[in-house]
Enzyme design. Structure first.
Site, PDB file in Angstrom:
ATOM      1  N   HIS A   1     -50.185 -30.489  -6.197  1.00  0.00           N
ATOM      2  CA  HIS A   1     -48.865 -30.643  -5.856  1.00  0.00           C
ATOM      3  C   HIS A   1     -48.429 -32.282  -5.713  1.00  0.00           C
ATOM      4  O   HIS A   1     -47.352 -32.735  -6.174  1.00  0.00           O
ATOM      5  CB  HIS A   1     -48.347 -29.835  -5.107  1.00  0.00           C
ATOM      6  CG  HIS A   1     -46.774 -29.615  -4.735  1.00  0.00           C
ATOM      7  ND1 HIS A   1     -46.121 -28.330  -4.244  1.00  0.00           N
ATOM      8  CD2 HIS A   1     -45.771 -30.364  -5.243  1.00  0.00           C
ATOM      9  CE1 HIS A   1     -45.003 -28.404  -4.475  1.00  0.00           C
ATOM     10  NE2 HIS A   1     -44.574 -29.470  -4.911  1.00  0.00           N
TER      11      HIS A   1
ATOM     12  N   TYR B   1     -43.430 -23.166  -1.822  1.00  0.00           N
ATOM     13  CA  TYR B   1     -42.039 -22.908  -2.023  1.00  0.00           C
ATOM     14  C   TYR B   1     -41.944 -21.529  -1.251  1.00  0.00           C
ATOM     15  O   TYR B   1     -40.749 -21.156  -1.129  1.00  0.00           O
ATOM     16  CB  TYR B   1     -41.595 -22.957  -3.379  1.00  0.00           C
ATOM     17  CG  TYR B   1     -41.815 -24.123  -4.335  1.00  0.00           C
ATOM     18  CD1 TYR B   1     -41.868 -25.313  -3.707  1.00  0.00           C
ATOM     19  CD2 TYR B   1     -41.274 -24.094  -5.702  1.00  0.00           C
ATOM     20  CE1 TYR B   1     -41.727 -26.505  -4.190  1.00  0.00           C
ATOM     21  CE2 TYR B   1     -41.552 -25.410  -6.412  1.00  0.00           C
ATOM     22  CZ  TYR B   1     -41.655 -26.493  -5.675  1.00  0.00           C
ATOM     23  OH  TYR B   1     -41.761 -27.654  -6.411  1.00  0.00           O
TER      24      TYR B   1
HETATM   25  N1  LIG Z   1     -43.515 -31.315  -8.155  1.00  0.00           N
HETATM   26  C1  LIG Z   1     -42.444 -31.320  -7.205  1.00  0.00           C
HETATM   27  O1  LIG Z   1     -43.171 -32.396  -6.165  1.00  0.00           O
HETATM   28  C2  LIG Z   1     -41.322 -30.936  -7.181  1.00  0.00           C
HETATM   29  C3  LIG Z   1     -40.352 -31.603  -6.476  1.00  0.00           C
HETATM   30  C4  LIG Z   1     -39.047 -31.123  -6.771  1.00  0.00           C
HETATM   31  C5  LIG Z   1     -38.596 -29.948  -7.342  1.00  0.00           C
HETATM   32  N2  LIG Z   1     -39.489 -29.547  -7.990  1.00  0.00           N
HETATM   33  C6  LIG Z   1     -39.469 -28.068  -8.807  1.00  0.00           C
HETATM   34  O2  LIG Z   1     -38.272 -28.785  -9.878  1.00  0.00           O
HETATM   35  C7  LIG Z   1     -37.442 -27.617  -9.714  1.00  0.00           C
HETATM   36  C8  LIG Z   1     -35.844 -28.399  -9.823  1.00  0.00           C
HETATM   37  O3  LIG Z   1     -35.687 -29.449  -8.609  1.00  0.00           O
HETATM   38  P1  LIG Z   1     -34.410 -29.080  -7.872  1.00  0.00           P
HETATM   39  O4  LIG Z   1     -34.107 -27.716  -7.570  1.00  0.00           O
HETATM   40  O5  LIG Z   1     -34.955 -30.018  -6.825  1.00  0.00           O
HETATM   41  O6  LIG Z   1     -33.398 -30.007  -8.590  1.00  0.00           O
HETATM   42  P2  LIG Z   1     -32.424 -29.711  -9.833  1.00  0.00           P
HETATM   43  O7  LIG Z   1     -32.817 -28.636 -10.721  1.00  0.00           O
HETATM   44  O8  LIG Z   1     -32.012 -31.145 -10.579  1.00  0.00           O
HETATM   45  O9  LIG Z   1     -30.899 -29.522  -9.097  1.00  0.00           O
HETATM   46  C9  LIG Z   1     -30.757 -28.002  -8.658  1.00  0.00           C
HETATM   47  C10 LIG Z   1     -29.511 -28.326  -7.997  1.00  0.00           C
HETATM   48  O10 LIG Z   1     -28.335 -28.487  -8.842  1.00  0.00           O
HETATM   49  C11 LIG Z   1     -27.415 -27.443  -8.638  1.00  0.00           C
HETATM   50  N3  LIG Z   1     -26.919 -27.261  -9.948  1.00  0.00           N
HETATM   51  C12 LIG Z   1     -27.819 -26.461 -10.768  1.00  0.00           C
HETATM   52  N4  LIG Z   1     -27.014 -26.216 -11.855  1.00  0.00           N
HETATM   53  C13 LIG Z   1     -25.864 -26.951 -12.031  1.00  0.00           C
HETATM   54  C14 LIG Z   1     -25.029 -27.209 -12.732  1.00  0.00           C
HETATM   55  N5  LIG Z   1     -24.828 -26.577 -14.034  1.00  0.00           N
HETATM   56  N6  LIG Z   1     -23.803 -28.006 -12.395  1.00  0.00           N
HETATM   57  C15 LIG Z   1     -23.926 -28.568 -11.114  1.00  0.00           C
HETATM   58  N7  LIG Z   1     -24.886 -28.349 -10.158  1.00  0.00           N
HETATM   59  C16 LIG Z   1     -25.835 -27.478 -10.629  1.00  0.00           C
HETATM   60  C17 LIG Z   1     -28.060 -26.452  -7.908  1.00  0.00           C
HETATM   61  O11 LIG Z   1     -27.078 -25.742  -7.135  1.00  0.00           O
HETATM   62  P3  LIG Z   1     -26.725 -24.181  -7.061  1.00  0.00           P
HETATM   63  O12 LIG Z   1     -27.733 -23.388  -6.606  1.00  0.00           O
HETATM   64  O13 LIG Z   1     -25.565 -24.321  -6.035  1.00  0.00           O
HETATM   65  O14 LIG Z   1     -26.235 -24.052  -8.747  1.00  0.00           O
HETATM   66  C18 LIG Z   1     -29.052 -26.992  -7.108  1.00  0.00           C
HETATM   67  O15 LIG Z   1     -28.460 -27.309  -5.737  1.00  0.00           O
HETATM   68  C19 LIG Z   1     -37.614 -26.948  -8.368  1.00  0.00           C
HETATM   69  O16 LIG Z   1     -36.896 -25.779  -8.265  1.00  0.00           O
HETATM   70  C20 LIG Z   1     -39.011 -27.057  -8.170  1.00  0.00           C
HETATM   71  O17 LIG Z   1     -39.399 -25.970  -9.024  1.00  0.00           O
HETATM   72  C21 LIG Z   1     -40.920 -29.913  -8.107  1.00  0.00           C
END
Ligand SMILES: NC(=O)c1ccc[n+]([C@@H]2O[C@H](COP(=O)([O-])OP(=O)(O)OC[C@H]3O[C@@H](n4cnc5c(N)ncnc54)[C@H](OP(=O)(O)O)[C@@H]3O)[C@@H](O)[C@H]2O)c1
Length: 266
Positions: A97, A40
């Site tokens: 990962h 990341y």
């Molecule tokens: N292990 C893996 O392979 C893997 C894969 C993917 C992700 N991850 C981890 O999981 C974390 C979360 O996943 P993610 O970031 O992909 O998805 P998420 O947390 O489900 O969604 C984040 C997105 O939703 C928006 N958002 C946040 N709060 C909101 C709300 N209250 N209302 C509407 N939209 C909202 C954000 O945009 P804004 O910034 O505009 O608010 C951002 O684009 C990552 O940061 C990472 O640490 C791990």
């Protein structure tokens, strides 16, 4: 910190000064668990935010993940030492990962290295991410009972992964949900909207409350201070058994993260 706080803050995309500011905001509103990864490019930001917060090291749980490029013989520990250098601290938890892309490396090649890294004190705990049932079973039997703290994978009410989640819970492996708010895709979903309206909450809070009610950990992220705070306030939403069942029964969508080199999912 001994136990992983169930509501953490994801750091994908939280790079640079804006990333540090978002992470500082997360710590200010109460998150005590930050989820980063070698891939990341946010390990430096995580370290800076923790130091700037003035919190004691023991008050914050830090998870990082080993990039698959560092799975080859002799590579994992040096890569984790480089993560520790970037973070300025030793992580509480380090995950593999993904399974080795296309299964190129046998599990024991990289699993044994992360077990050894823990024994050397390079991480407090170890776990996996994106591991389907068969590979998770192999990891548990090779690493030893109780050694794999968590399996982190895609879970939200629109892609509930119930089969894998149930297996994890049956063997005492914590489910950590990534994409826990489905990147905002719950907006307009009628059942989730109705439950949200009843609680005076957002659909994202409802998704997170559903995950926490199941005993899962969840790691939402946002670049926006208002959403960082409102997502954390999901801890105050208590769903009824009927609401949890209604969310369990939502029509399911395809997984959002599905690389062609990834594992065969359950
Ligand atoms: N292990 C893996 O392979 C893997 C894969 C993917 C992700 N991850 C981890 O999981 C974390 C979360 O996943 P993610 O970031 O992909 O998805 P998420 O947390 O489900 O969604 C984040 C997105 O939703 C928006 N958002 C946040 N709060 C909101 C709300 N209250 N209302 C509407 N939209 C909202 C954000 O945009 P804004 O910034 O505009 O608010 C951002 O684009 C990552 O940061 C990472 O640490 C791990």
């Amino acid at each position: 910190m001994k136990d992983i706080p169930k509501l953490g803050f994801g750091t994908y995309g939280r790079t640079g000064d804006a990333g540090i500011a978002a992470l500082e905001k997360a710590l200010e509103v109460g998150y005590r668990h930050l989820d980063t990864a070698q891939s990341y490019d946010t390990e430096k930001e995580v370290g800076a935010a923790v130091r700037n917060s003035g919190l004691a090291r023991d008050d914050v749980w830090i998870t990082t993940k080993i990039d698959m490029a560092n799975y080859g013989p002799g590579k994992l520990a040096p890569s984790l030492e480089a993560s520790i250098e970037r973070l300025g601290l030793t992580p509480n938890l380090t995950l593999l990962h993904w399974p080795s892309p296309n299964g190129e490396l046998p599990l024991e090649v990289y699993l044994d290295q992360i077990v050894e890294a823990k024994a050397r004190g390079l991480t407090g705990e170890i776990g996996v991410s994106n591991f389907p049932i068969a590979l998770l079973k192999s990891a548990i039997s090779r690493a030893g009972e109780g050694q794999i703290l968590t399996n982190q994978f895609e879970v939200n009410p629109l892609h509930n992964n119930h089969k894998l989640a149930r297996f994890c819970q049956s063997v005492g492996v914590l489910v950590t949900c990534y994409l826990p708010i489905a990147k905002g895709r719950l907006a307009g979903e009628p059942t989730a909207e109705a439950i949200a309206a009843r609680h005076g909450a957002t659909v994202e809070q409802i998704a997170l409350a559903w995950e926490l009610a199941k005993g899962y950990a969840a790691i939402p992220t946002s670049s926006r201070a208002d959403r960082i705070a409102s997502n954390f306030a999901a801890r105050d939403v208590t769903l009824s058994a009927e609401e949890i069942s209604a969310l369990d029964a939502l029509p399911q969508q395809a997984r959002a993260i599905d690389p062609d080199w990834g594992p065969d999912w359950d």
